[in-house]
Design a protein around this motif. Structure first.
Motif, PDB file in Angstrom:
ATOM      1  N   PHE B 311       0.814  -1.217   0.000  1.00 45.69           N
ATOM      2  CA  PHE B 311       0.000   0.000   0.000  1.00 45.69           C
ATOM      3  C   PHE B 311       0.847   1.267   0.000  1.00 45.69           C
ATOM      4  O   PHE B 311       0.482   2.280  -0.570  1.00 45.69           O
ATOM      5  N   ASN B 312       2.026   1.195   0.629  1.00 42.81           N
ATOM      6  CA  ASN B 312       2.848   2.408   0.698  1.00 42.81           C
ATOM      7  C   ASN B 312       3.432   2.787  -0.660  1.00 42.81           C
ATOM      8  O   ASN B 312       3.821   3.930  -0.868  1.00 42.81           O
ATOM      9  N   GLY B 313       3.471   1.803  -1.580  1.00 41.71           N
ATOM     10  CA  GLY B 313       3.921   2.137  -2.932  1.00 41.71           C
ATOM     11  C   GLY B 313       2.907   3.052  -3.605  1.00 41.71           C
ATOM     12  O   GLY B 313       3.266   4.017  -4.279  1.00 41.71           O
ATOM     13  N   PHE B 314       1.623   2.745  -3.428  1.00 39.93           N
ATOM     14  CA  PHE B 314       0.569   3.604  -3.970  1.00 39.93           C
ATOM     15  C   PHE B 314       0.650   4.981  -3.316  1.00 39.93           C
ATOM     16  O   PHE B 314       0.530   6.015  -3.972  1.00 39.93           O
ATOM     17  N   ASN B 315       0.849   4.952  -1.982  1.00 42.70           N
ATOM     18  CA  ASN B 315       0.980   6.221  -1.264  1.00 42.70           C
ATOM     19  C   ASN B 315       2.105   7.066  -1.841  1.00 42.70           C
ATOM     20  O   ASN B 315       1.966   8.278  -2.007  1.00 42.70           O
ATOM     21  N   ALA B 316       3.230   6.395  -2.118  1.00 44.80           N
ATOM     22  CA  ALA B 316       4.389   7.129  -2.621  1.00 44.80           C
ATOM     23  C   ALA B 316       4.089   7.704  -4.006  1.00 44.80           C
ATOM     24  O   ALA B 316       4.404   8.863  -4.296  1.00 44.80           O
ATOM     25  N   TYR B 317       3.493   6.886  -4.855  1.00 45.86           N
ATOM     26  CA  TYR B 317       3.190   7.297  -6.232  1.00 45.86           C
ATOM     27  C   TYR B 317       2.299   8.535  -6.271  1.00 45.86           C
ATOM     28  O   TYR B 317       2.634   9.557  -6.867  1.00 45.86           O
ATOM     29  N   HIS B 318       1.142   8.432  -5.594  1.00 51.31           N
ATOM     30  CA  HIS B 318       0.235   9.576  -5.607  1.00 51.31           C
ATOM     31  C   HIS B 318       0.781  10.731  -4.785  1.00 51.31           C
ATOM     32  O   HIS B 318       0.689  11.886  -5.180  1.00 51.31           O
ATOM     33  N   GLY B 319       1.375  10.374  -3.642  1.00 55.14           N
ATOM     34  CA  GLY B 319       1.847  11.410  -2.727  1.00 55.14           C
ATOM     35  C   GLY B 319       2.946  12.270  -3.321  1.00 55.14           C
ATOM     36  O   GLY B 319       2.977  13.480  -3.126  1.00 55.14           O
ATOM     37  N   LEU B 320       3.862  11.640  -4.062  1.00 51.79           N
ATOM     38  CA  LEU B 320       4.952  12.422  -4.648  1.00 51.79           C
ATOM     39  C   LEU B 320       4.408  13.402  -5.674  1.00 51.79           C
ATOM     40  O   LEU B 320       4.831  14.568  -5.727  1.00 51.79           O
ATOM     41  N   LYS B 321       3.456  12.942  -6.476  1.00 53.13           N
ATOM     42  CA  LYS B 321       2.863  13.847  -7.475  1.00 53.13           C
ATOM     43  C   LYS B 321       2.183  15.017  -6.775  1.00 53.13           C
ATOM     44  O   LYS B 321       2.285  16.171  -7.212  1.00 53.13           O
ATOM     45  N   GLN B 322       1.502  14.724  -5.672  1.00 54.31           N
ATOM     46  CA  GLN B 322       0.831  15.794  -4.941  1.00 54.31           C
ATOM     47  C   GLN B 322       1.843  16.768  -4.360  1.00 54.31           C
ATOM     48  O   GLN B 322       1.628  17.985  -4.375  1.00 54.31           O
ATOM     49  N   ALA B 323       2.949  16.214  -3.844  1.00 54.59           N
ATOM     50  CA  ALA B 323       3.976  17.083  -3.254  1.00 54.59           C
ATOM     51  C   ALA B 323       4.542  18.019  -4.301  1.00 54.59           C
ATOM     52  O   ALA B 323       4.804  19.199  -4.033  1.00 54.59           O
ATOM     53  N   MET B 324       4.720  17.499  -5.538  1.00 59.03           N
ATOM     54  CA  MET B 324       5.245  18.333  -6.622  1.00 59.03           C
ATOM     55  C   MET B 324       4.227  19.393  -7.014  1.00 59.03           C
ATOM     56  O   MET B 324       4.576  20.549  -7.266  1.00 59.03           O
ATOM     57  N   ALA B 325       2.961  18.979  -7.059  1.00 60.19           N
ATOM     58  CA  ALA B 325       1.920  19.954  -7.403  1.00 60.19           C
ATOM     59  C   ALA B 325       1.880  21.065  -6.370  1.00 60.19           C
ATOM     60  O   ALA B 325       1.741  22.253  -6.698  1.00 60.19           O
ATOM     61  N   ALA B 326       2.004  20.681  -5.109  1.00 62.16           N
ATOM     62  CA  ALA B 326       2.003  21.683  -4.040  1.00 62.16           C
ATOM     63  C   ALA B 326       3.199  22.613  -4.187  1.00 62.16           C
ATOM     64  O   ALA B 326       3.101  23.824  -3.961  1.00 62.16           O
ATOM     65  N   ALA B 327       4.340  22.036  -4.584  1.00 61.78           N
ATOM     66  CA  ALA B 327       5.543  22.866  -4.756  1.00 61.78           C
ATOM     67  C   ALA B 327       5.334  23.859  -5.888  1.00 61.78           C
ATOM     68  O   ALA B 327       5.732  25.027  -5.785  1.00 61.78           O
ATOM     69  N   ALA B 328       4.702  23.362  -6.967  1.00 59.33           N
ATOM     70  CA  ALA B 328       4.466  24.262  -8.105  1.00 59.33           C
ATOM     71  C   ALA B 328       3.624  25.442  -7.655  1.00 59.33           C
ATOM     72  O   ALA B 328       3.876  26.594  -8.029  1.00 59.33           O
ATOM     73  N   GLU B 329       2.635  25.175  -6.820  1.00 63.42           N
ATOM     74  CA  GLU B 329       1.773  26.240  -6.335  1.00 63.42           C
ATOM     75  C   GLU B 329       2.495  27.175  -5.391  1.00 63.42           C
ATOM     76  O   GLU B 329       2.279  28.387  -5.400  1.00 63.42           O
ATOM     77  N   ALA B 330       3.357  26.617  -4.549  1.00 65.39           N
ATOM     78  CA  ALA B 330       4.038  27.438  -3.536  1.00 65.39           C
ATOM     79  C   ALA B 330       5.329  28.033  -4.046  1.00 65.39           C
ATOM     80  O   ALA B 330       6.051  28.682  -3.292  1.00 65.39           O
ATOM     81  N   GLY B 331       5.637  27.794  -5.323  1.00 67.00           N
ATOM     82  CA  GLY B 331       6.865  28.354  -5.874  1.00 67.00           C
ATOM     83  C   GLY B 331       8.109  27.619  -5.414  1.00 67.00           C
ATOM     84  O   GLY B 331       9.198  28.175  -5.396  1.00 67.00           O
ATOM     85  N   GLY B 332       7.941  26.365  -5.017  1.00 61.10           N
ATOM     86  CA  GLY B 332       9.136  25.621  -4.623  1.00 61.10           C
ATOM     87  C   GLY B 332       8.957  25.000  -3.253  1.00 61.10           C
ATOM     88  O   GLY B 332       7.903  25.110  -2.627  1.00 61.10           O
ATOM     89  N   PHE B 333      10.012  24.329  -2.786  1.00 65.91           N
ATOM     90  CA  PHE B 333       9.938  23.666  -1.490  1.00 65.91           C
ATOM     91  C   PHE B 333      10.519  24.515  -0.375  1.00 65.91           C
ATOM     92  O   PHE B 333      10.413  24.188   0.803  1.00 65.91           O
ATOM     93  N   LYS B 334      11.156  25.626  -0.756  1.00 63.06           N
ATOM     94  CA  LYS B 334      11.875  26.382   0.264  1.00 63.06           C
ATOM     95  C   LYS B 334      10.931  27.020   1.285  1.00 63.06           C
ATOM     96  O   LYS B 334      11.215  27.030   2.481  1.00 63.06           O
ATOM     97  N   ASP B 335       9.821  27.580   0.790  1.00 62.60           N
ATOM     98  CA  ASP B 335       8.891  28.224   1.710  1.00 62.60           C
ATOM     99  C   ASP B 335       8.006  27.144   2.312  1.00 62.60           C
ATOM    100  O   ASP B 335       6.977  26.780   1.745  1.00 62.60           O
ATOM    101  N   VAL B 336       8.411  26.635   3.453  1.00 65.17           N
ATOM    102  CA  VAL B 336       7.732  25.469   4.023  1.00 65.17           C
ATOM    103  C   VAL B 336       6.276  25.769   4.348  1.00 65.17           C
ATOM    104  O   VAL B 336       5.382  24.962   4.120  1.00 65.17           O
TER     105      VAL B 336
END
Lengths: 283, 427, 314
Positions: B311-336
């Motif tokens: 199950f954690n493989g599915f979590n990783a797959y979807h979760g990573l895409k979401q993390a990237m989408a969030a980064a795109a919205e926040a202008g990167g990962f620096k601004d936590v």
């Protein structure tokens, strides 16, 4: 009560099988082979590989495991013990390092997930209302047979008596014409084989995992400390003491205290009789 | 001369291009030798491949570096430091187990690198998020917490064990670990009042127990109708001995080793009759089209175990895409803080046959879950009440059959097989 | 004590070198050095007991763990100040170890090693079973107060600690007491025959070792910020400490330090080349080969190499 008797007997048989190889090396060579648990681990994995992964007959798997154990014992003796020539500490440390290396090797080849071995003899039988797997019955019977055979071997054969001699006084033995080197090699070979066999039974009872060499080592340590150096009979008796104590603690007290009591027993014996219950060696 | 100049310019511009080609670095922390770690790693790898094929994130390519923990706590700390200070990653995806995560958590709080935990489910970490949201802002756990898992189990007790099987007493066999204690507490507190099942006895065993014979005898002596197992460490020892000894009592509960497809192979077929709760999607779980495609692509790409990601493989797959989408919205990962806000809003709903089947989203701060009455900020969304139309259930109960197949038995909305007694129990 | 100018010079150069490091190396390397420092402290602690007197302890993490857990529990559960918790942890380590291991010192050789191993296993069991609400049970505890933030500060703290421990141990070994301890390791009966009480001597070695172990353990846990029984009472930890001392060179002070740094860096630098389990295999293999080639350690190899160089040029 009957249940504790039966289950205690069976567990003790398993423990005796596990511990005897370790005490042999310690008694004859005075060396702590910390990689002893590794014999069990490798024996178990070899059996798994042959019998379960490749689907060959179980007996063949057991024989191969035995052969591996013997080979490993001889190798260890030639490469480590003889190279470090009697520096006991160095040998002990080397065996510890070796055990860790072997564990890493097993992880590399088999991954770190635990595997369950199919029982050597499947099925369950009820003895006096207590469920007993044929597997542990076989292990207990095997341990009695092996220990009995070992006892006879040591008492009655030339090699066996030579082993006794070396264990009591290496120099004296050498003077009387025994070649300690050969005897030691044979001892290590036997120890390795016994360990591997014990490993097959131990793993078929619990599970196969790269970290499985530690628990049997602790059990063997307990038996050595409580029993002391010396007799095979002593090992058998002490294995029963430890086994029965564990079963009693689990059944009558609380299962979570199982490990604690074993440790406390060790400490108690050390405080009251440091040379062990059957030790003939002064410290 | 012109040729040399041309080559020089070409080289120079190539050099400048490579230095200008910034990249997003993702670090994987977990064990590279375990099925669990590999599931997360491969899920992440596949997500990254797909994102890069679509042009990357914010015009940058994503690269992945790994840091092996060997499931050792100290190595876990070193691995996190390695990712943070030597590799200088932007985002970390973790397939670590509970105590390893707890080990590197202080480092995450110090470095403030956005981290997604895909396997660890310890509710204590979510408590830390509630207590200290600022330092825990980078941390997201996209698996339902263990407390939520146990809570839904109570319903299984009521709906299946009591209603269908007619059992009304249980004996708990739990390992003496923090996990064992926590789940036992939840079960004993809630099982009786909610499901009407009486807890006859709680037997705690040492994780290094060699012989479960005496323990099973004790369980039988309690006179309960079934055994509730709580094992996360060496769980196969107890369950395989259960099968080998053919204990004449039904057993269900939590058996972490039975969560993967390799369970059958690892137990040599001695795993029939074992049932356990499992996070979603479990083995034997019917998948929605998107997840099914993920599994198809996974099996085309990877030939070694695990054959199906846990199950954690599915979590990783979807979760990573979401993390990237969030980064795109926040202008990167620096601004936590900005990334945290954007990540909280990520919500992926997957449907099957027109129904909501799986949902990858997060609980918001202050959002109270109706059944347990508490909050789970930055924890994966789950639903604890039928008909599970808000999110997927926090867990499903699966059962392995004696022929090696496995299916979901509860909740009924997701079930594809029935809960059965093993063949050796004549009842 | 026979201190000469070159002793001061050597230590001085060593200290200056350490202080200058943050300017010269990356943060990642500093982090590795921090772990190496702590391992060096544990290695020195082991060497004080086992390296000197020859009583091999296979359960040293037992002492380190007592120090670590005491400080962690006091600061996290009872809100003690770190300044108070650490000294208490050291005292508790010394007491706990004394109560438990002193009777074991009556036993020689391999039995002693077995007993210490048994004690470590016992601690591992106890910490999970007794008051898991205090100790955090099997999962351990997270969120323990850290004394420093960042690689550079952690580096300075651990380096200062390590240097102080090293110098103190070095000075101790240069006293008559130290000489007597080394003598015990070489030939215990001879020492007894000369009228000294070996029991008292062993007790001193033991207390010194416990002091350092408790100190190191307490600071270590406040560096990590977390604690778990599996990380501390583990045979792999025993392995790492002992190998560090022996590969570096037992019965010296520099030896354990060299060994600790060598091992920690070896494992860490293999990471980019061998990311997975192969790393531990190669690392263990190198350690084994090195040890078997020269059981006396790297320090001995350096010394004899230096001597040969000097001999060949004169």
């Amino acid at each position: 009560m009957i249940q504790i008797l039966i289950q205690g007997l069976l567990l003790s048989g398993l423990y005796a099988l596990i511990a005897v190889g370790f005490t042999l090396i310690f008694s004859v060579g005075r060396i702590l082979n910390l990689a002893y648990g590794a014999y069990l681990m490798l024996g178990g994995y070899m059996y798994f590989w042959i019998s379960q992964s490749m689907g060959m007959p179980k007996l063949f798997g057991v024989v191969m495991a035995l052969a591996l154990g013997v080979a490993l014992g001889i190798l260890k003796y030639q490469l480590i013990v003889k190279t470090l020539r009697g520096d006991h500490v160095a040998v002990e440390i080397s065996t510890l390092i070796l055990a860790v290396v072997l564990q890493a090797g097993v992880v590399l080849v088999f991954g770190d997930s635990s595997k369950i071995l199919l029982p050597i003899i499947p099925g369950v039988v009820y003895i006096a209302g207590v469920p007993v797997t044929y597997n542990i019955l076989a292990a207990t019977l095997a341990s009695w047979v092996i220990l009995g055979g070992l006892y006879l071997f040591i008492k009655n054969t030339h090699t066996g008596r030579a082993m006794q001699a070396v264990s009591m006084d290496t120099k004296g033995a050498a003077i009387s014409g025994i070649v300690p080197d050969h005897i030691n090699m044979i001892t290590w070979a036997i120890s390795g084989g016994l360990g591997a066999l014990g490993g097959v039974f131990f793993a078929s009872y619990t599970q196969l995992a790269p970290s499985m060499w530690v628990a049997p080592l602790i059990i063997s340590v307990a038996v050595v400390i409580v029993g002391g150096i010396g007799s095979i009979i002593g090992t058998l008796i002490v294995a029963h003491i430890v086994g029965f104590m564990e079963v009693s603690v689990v059944s009558l007290l609380s299962p979570e205290l199982r490990g604690v009591f074993t440790m406390l027993l060790i400490i108690l014996v050390l405080v009251m009789r440091p040379q062990g219950l059957f030790g003939r060696e002064e410290l | 001369m012109k040729l040399v100049k041309g080559m020089g310019v070409g080289l120079l511009s190539a050099l400048m291009a490579t230095t200008a080609l910034a990249e997003i670095k993702v670090g994987f922390i977990g064990s590279l030798s375990s099925d669990t770690g590999l599931s997360t790693l491969r899920g992440a790898e596949m997500a990254i491949e797909e994102l890069n094929a679509q042009g990357g994130v914010m015009g940058e390519k994503i690269t992945l570096v790994t840091a092996d923990t060997g499931e050792d706590v100290t190595e876990g700390v070193k691995a996190y430091e390695y990712l943070a200070e030597t590799e200088e990653v932007d985002f970390i995806i973790s397939g670590s187990i509970d105590d390893v995560s707890l080990g590197w958590l202080p480092r995450m709080q110090e470095f403030q690198i956005p981290t997604l935990d895909t396997w660890t489910s310890y509710i204590g970490i979510i408590d830390m998020v509630i207590e200290d949201p600022d330092t825990m802002a980078p941390y997201f756990m996209n698996i339902a917490s263990d407390e939520a898992l146990a809570t839904l189990y109570i319903n299984f007790g009521a709906d299946v064990l009591k209603a269908k099987m007619g059992w009304d007493s249980v004996v708990v066999l739990a390992e003496d670990t923090a996990f064992g204690g926590a789940i036992t507490g939840l079960v004993t507190d809630a099982l009786a009042p909610v499901a009407g099942i009486e807890v006859k006895d709680v037997i705690t065993y040492d994780v290094n127990t060699v012989d479960f014979g005496p323990i099973f005898s004790k369980a039988q002596a309690s006179g309960a109708d079934f055994i509730y197992q709580v094992s996360s460490v060496n769980s196969q020892v107890m369950s395989s001995q259960y099968v080998k000894l053919q204990v004449p009592m039904a057993m269900t509960g939590v058996n972490v080793s039975a969560l993967g497809m390799e369970y059958w192979e690892d137990t040599g077929g001695a795993g029939g009759g074992i049932s356990t709760l499992s996070p979603v999607p479990s083995v034997g779980f019917e998948l929605d089209p998107v997840s099914a495609k993920f599994v198809e692509d996974y099996q085309a790409k990877y030939t070694s175990r695990p054959s199906i990601p846990h199950f954690n493989g599915f979590n990783a797959y979807h979760g990573l895409k979401q993390a990237m989408a969030a980064a795109a919205e926040a202008g990167g990962f620096k601004d936590v803080k900005a990334w945290n806000a954007a990540m909280l809003k990520q919500d992926l709903k997957l449907e099957k046959d027109g129904k909501l089947w799986l949902r990858y989203g997060f609980w918001q701060h202050g959002e109270v879950e109706p059944v347990t009455g508490r909050t789970y900020p930055q924890n994966a969304r789950f639903d604890l009440s039928a008909p599970y139309d808000d999110a997927q259930p926090s867990m499903v109960v699966i059962q392995w059959k004696e022929d090696g197949t496995v299916g979901v038995v509860y909740p009924f909305e997701y079930a594809n097989t029935e809960f059965e007694l093993p063949s050796w129990i004549k009842k | 004590m026979g201190l000469r100018w070159y002793h001061f010079a050597a230590w001085g150069a060593f200290i200056l070198g350490l202080m200058a490091l943050p300017e010269l190396v990356s943060k990642g390397t500093l982090r590795t050095i921090i772990f190496a420092n702590y391992l060096a402290i544990f290695a020195i602690s082991w060497d004080l007991l086992s390296g000197r007197t020859g009583y091999i302890s296979f359960g040293h993490p037992f002492l380190i763990g007592i120090g670590a857990y005491t400080s962690a529990i006091l600061t996290k559960r009872f809100g003690f100040d770190v300044e108070l918790a650490i000294p208490i942890a050291v005292v508790v380590t010394m007491l706990g170890g004394l109560v438990v291991l002193l009777p074991a010192l009556r036993i020689k050789g391999s039995y002693f090693a077995l007993v210490t191993l048994a004690f470590m296993e016992l601690m591992y069991q106890l910490v999970q079973v007794i008051r898991p609400d205090l100790t955090g049970g099997t999962r351990g505890m997270s969120g323990i107060q850290t004394l420093t933030r960042g690689a550079v500060n952690g580096f300075y703290l651990s380096s200062v600690l390590m240097v102080i421990v090293a110098i103190a141990a070095w000075l101790l070994m240069r006293t008559r007491l130290g000489t007597a301890l080394t003598a015990v390791g070489l030939n215990e009966s001879a020492v007894e025959g000369s009228g000294l009480s070996t029991t008292k001597l062993k007790m001193v070695a033991f207390l010194a070792s416990a002091f350092v172990a408790g100190l190191g353990g307490a600071f270590y846990v406040h560096y990590l910020g977390s604690i778990a029984p599996r990380a501390l009472f583990d045979i792999n930890f025993v392995f790492t400490i002992i190998v560090a001392v022996l590969i570096g060179g037992a019965s010296t002070i520099i030896g354990p330090i060299i060994g600790a740094f060598f091992l920690t860096f070896l494992l860490e630098y293999l990471r980019p080349w061998l990311p997975g389990a192969e790393r531990y295999f190669i690392y263990g293999g190198i350690a084994l080969l090195l040890y078997m080639y020269q059981p006396k350690g790297i320090y001995y190899m350096l010394q004899s190499g230096w001597a040969r160089l000097k001999g060949s040029t004169s």
